[in-house]
Enzyme design. Structure first.
Site, mmCIF file in Angstrom:
data_model
loop_
_atom_site.group_PDB
_atom_site.id
_atom_site.type_symbol
_atom_site.label_atom_id
_atom_site.label_comp_id
_atom_site.label_asym_id
_atom_site.label_seq_id
_atom_site.Cartn_x
_atom_site.Cartn_y
_atom_site.Cartn_z
ATOM 1 N N MET A 71 0.813 -1.212 0.000
ATOM 2 C CA MET A 71 0.000 0.000 0.000
ATOM 3 C C MET A 71 0.853 1.272 0.000
ATOM 4 O O MET A 71 2.065 1.221 0.179
ATOM 5 C CB MET A 71 -0.918 -0.010 1.229
ATOM 6 C CG MET A 71 -1.897 -1.172 1.246
ATOM 7 S SD MET A 71 -2.904 -1.238 2.753
ATOM 8 C CE MET A 71 -3.907 0.254 2.554
ATOM 9 N N ASP A 89 -2.649 -5.075 0.435
ATOM 10 C CA ASP A 89 -2.144 -6.390 0.827
ATOM 11 C C ASP A 89 -2.756 -6.923 2.115
ATOM 12 O O ASP A 89 -3.076 -8.119 2.218
ATOM 13 C CB ASP A 89 -0.615 -6.391 0.914
ATOM 14 C CG ASP A 89 -0.043 -5.254 1.754
ATOM 15 O OD1 ASP A 89 -0.817 -4.467 2.361
ATOM 16 O OD2 ASP A 89 1.193 -5.137 1.817
#
Length: 482
Positions: A79, A235
């Site tokens: 991210m 994720d």
């Protein structure tokens, strides 16, 4: 068949599952991180494409028939990365990654604007995307002036896969531009960093379609017909989909490069002052909270590199039976810390070294330091209104029974080990591809794996762990003042 693509910091993983969610095959391709200056962390987006081609290429050679039957693709990725795209979709500079801390001054300035916490539900951390763009504006104004789109890493892969600029809620919540409660870009927050909504990708839910695979790639991989590319997830949210952590009260602890304590929520429960992340989940009308530490297995890998011994060997020296904390305390702030300190400049330390301190004692201290950092996250989650009664362990560090016993004892909750199988972000991404392609009910797809084993707290060591945790807690303010 359904394909999950997980863009990790150290590599791309591709996983094939069938309509019964049986893993047919998986493959990985490695990535490197560039650190041109202290506190910097970058990757070339072209390397993500090369690694994806390599990973999918392996699947084509080993499971070509199954790959050809793919009807949905799901995406997961690390991210917060700032992938800057020009008017012609060309990359303007290397992507600034989640663990890059150069923009700490810009983050502090944005965080001082009360609108950011009020609308996003989060502190503006240096690793988030918005302060990175503020840094680029201040230090690379020519590049800033050419930015047509800002994409998160997995969404750059999507651009290559589909030709579309699209993101989804879970990843976008980590930019500091999303109104997390409304699940929409905030014009106010974008304007505060001299950007507009036109420079952002279109938003979909993670379970929705976020484009279709380009014909050229479909042909290259032997696929035919319309191959849906799901919105996907950041994720951690993707890992939660893989673990079935999607309902209120479910939680997992991840011991990967970074460490995460993740809890699913049926409502939006922000408390930014706790440094807990309050983000959208990959499912509609669902949110999650998580405490994040920047160095988990990364701390053990650093120790392994310094001692010239593999992380596996270091862990094996401890055995499986948990010991009382020793006299050495390790602070795992090798690249700063998020929860609960929000401190990009703090650095790690060993405290209590003596002549008799052995390598084994240092390894124990490193594991305990990471454990206590996760305990910090638990306390922060509690303060934000989330109660955790047990957790499921995932990530490479979860292979160490010693570490899991340490976490169970420090947190005071049982730690479940899932049955054999890969239930991480790539599996969660494949599940998202399945839901987007078939319209299946996400809750019926995102089920939890069976528990193979439970590691319970070692009650005889609870008091010594509490004492060691209090000592650990006292050290951050002591070294911060130096």
């Amino acid at each position: 068949m359904y394909l999950g693509l997980d863009l990790g910091t150290s590599g791309v993983k591709a996983m094939l599952i069938d309509d019964r969610q049986t893993v047919i095959g998986s493959a990985t391709a490695a990535l490197d991180v560039s650190r041109p200056h202290p506190g910097w962390s970058e990757q070339n987006p072209a390397d993500w494409i090369s690694a994806t081609l390599d990973a999918v290429g392996i699947l084509k050679s080993t499971h070509g028939q199954a790959l050809a039957a793919v009807r949905g693709i799901g995406l997961s990725g690390h991210m917060h990365g700032a992938t800057l795209i020009g008017a012609d979709d060309a990359v303007l500079r290397p992507c600034i990654l989640w663990n890059d801390t150069r923009s700490h001054a810009e983050a502090a300035k944005l965080d001082a604007d009360p609108r950011f916490r009020a609308l996003t539900g989060n502190i503006v951390f240096p690793g988030f995307t918005a302060p990175k763009l503020a840094w680029v504006k201040n230090n690379e104004p020519d590049i800033f002036g050419k930015v047509a789109k800002v994409l998160l890493p997995k969404d750059y892969l999507r651009l290559w896969l589909t030709g579309e600029h699209v993101s989804e809620m879970s990843d976008s919540a980590g930019t500091s531009w999303l109104d997390t409660g409304k699940r929409a870009w905030s014009d106010e927050l974008l304007a505060a960093t001299d950007l507009t909504k036109e420079q952002m990708p279109r938003l979909v839910e993670g379970t929705e379609a976020g484009g279709s695979l380009r014909g050229e790639l479909a042909s290259q991989w032997g696929m035919s017909g319309n191959v849906v590319v799901a919105g996907g997830a950041g994720d951690n949210a993707a890992s939660a989909c893989g673990m079935g952590t999607v309902r209120e009260g479910q939680a997992f602890v991840s011991l990967g490069t970074s460490g995460v304590l993740f809890a699913a929520n049926a409502a939006y429960l922000p408390k930014p002052e706790s440094a807990v992340h309050a983000f959208c989940h990959a499912l509609p009308d669902t949110w999650h909270q998580m405490g994040v530490i920047l160095s988990a297995t990364d701390a053990l890998n650093w120790h392994a590199k310094v001692t010239g011994t593999s992380a596996g060997e270091l862990s094996a020296e401890l055995g499986d039976e948990l010991q009382a904390p020793g006299g050495v305390t390790f602070l795992p702030y090798l690249s700063g810390e998020r929860t609960p300190h929000n401190d990009a400049r703090i650095r790690g330390a060993f405290i209590g070294l003596a002549h008799e301190t052995s390598r084994k004692a240092l390894t124990q201290a490193v594991m305990e330091g990471v454990t206590f950092a996760i305990r910090d996250s638990l306390e922060a989650l509690k303060s934000a209104g989330t109660s955790i009664e047990r957790v499921t362990a995932i990530g490479g560090g979860s292979r160490s029974r010693y570490w899991l016993a340490s976490i169970a004892t420090a947190l005071g909750v049982p730690v479940d080990i899932p049955a054999d199988g890969d239930f991480g972000a790539a599996f969660g991404a494949a599940r998202l591809g399945l839901v987007a392609a078939t319209g299946s009910d996400p809750l019926s797809v995102f089920t939890a794996p069976k528990t193979a084993e439970t590691v319970d707290p070692v009650s005889a060591l609870s008091s010594s762990y509490e004492e060691a945790y209090r000592r650990y807690r006292a050290l951050y303010p002591a070294i911060k003042s130096l």
